[in-house]
Design a protein around this motif. Structure first.
Motif, PDB file in Angstrom:
ATOM      1  N   ASN A  97      13.219  16.550 -53.175  1.00 49.56           N
ATOM      2  CA  ASN A  97      13.176  15.507 -52.145  1.00 49.56           C
ATOM      3  C   ASN A  97      12.160  15.847 -51.065  1.00 49.56           C
ATOM      4  O   ASN A  97      11.527  14.951 -50.507  1.00 49.56           O
ATOM      5  N   LYS A 124      19.524  12.126 -53.494  1.00 48.72           N
ATOM      6  CA  LYS A 124      19.267  12.278 -52.050  1.00 48.72           C
ATOM      7  C   LYS A 124      20.528  12.743 -51.327  1.00 48.72           C
ATOM      8  O   LYS A 124      20.463  13.563 -50.407  1.00 48.72           O
ATOM      9  N   SER A 127      20.899  16.352 -51.778  1.00 48.95           N
ATOM     10  CA  SER A 127      19.957  17.137 -50.965  1.00 48.95           C
ATOM     11  C   SER A 127      20.418  17.251 -49.518  1.00 48.95           C
ATOM     12  O   SER A 127      19.986  18.157 -48.806  1.00 48.95           O
TER      13      SER A 127
END
Length: 176
Positions: A97, A124, A127
């Motif tokens: 990311n 995402k 992350s």
């Protein structure tokens, strides 16, 4: 000709094994990365215990079908590389990311989390989670807080005893 087929079968088996045993695998389109950026990315991933491999789409599609991951095939267009993580699902998501944020062309295609296909939003979200080391540090801190509190309470009682004895000593000196 036969050796080429054997090499393809071996490569397909390798991809299948890695997809099957990895906690998290992230497929990415690595277009636009120059050699220095790709080397830096591979180094960061290697330090995190993640293997990054450029794969052939047809062999990856065959391996995915054998594993029952039918949703991968539509994403196997253009150049594809896969980050395989056998231990930490957060590290590759964080690193890739970050590359997406800094690059105009690098893209995450899709991921496989413990045998289930996940989209870009889930990657995402992964992350954003704290790393394994951060979680362990918080856990140790949680264990340490009550112990340090107990030490402070016990030290406070000893401190109060010393103050009381000092007050008695001063009072006896004043009388004498």
């Amino acid at each position: 000709m036969n050796k080429q087929r054997e090499a393809k079968v071996a490569a397909t088996q390798e991809i299948k094994d890695k997809l099957g045993t990895s906690i998290l695998s992230i497929l990415a389109d690595y277009r636009g990365l120059n050699v220095a950026e790709m080397t830096k990315l591979r180094r960061q991933l290697r330090e995190a215990g993640v293997e990054f491999k450029v794969v052939k789409n047809t062999l990856t599609a065959r391996a995915a079908r054998e594993l029952g991951l039918d949703g991968l095939e539509p994403h196997l267009q253009g150049p594809t590389a896969i980050a395989f993580s056998a231990t930490d699902p957060v590290a590759p998501a964080k690193i890739l990311n970050e590359v997406v944020r800094n690059s105009k062309t690098f893209q995450i295609k899709i991921g496989v989390l413990q045998g289930k296909i996940i989209g870009i939003n889930e990657i995402k979200a992964l992350s954003d989670l704290p790393s394994r080391e951060e979680l362990l540090a918080k856990m140790v801190g949680g264990f340490q807080a009550p112990l340090s509190g107990l030490v402070n309470v016990l030290a406070g009682n000893m401190r109060n005893l010393v103050y009381a004895l000092e007050a008695i000593r001063k009072q006896k000196e004043a009388v004498a």
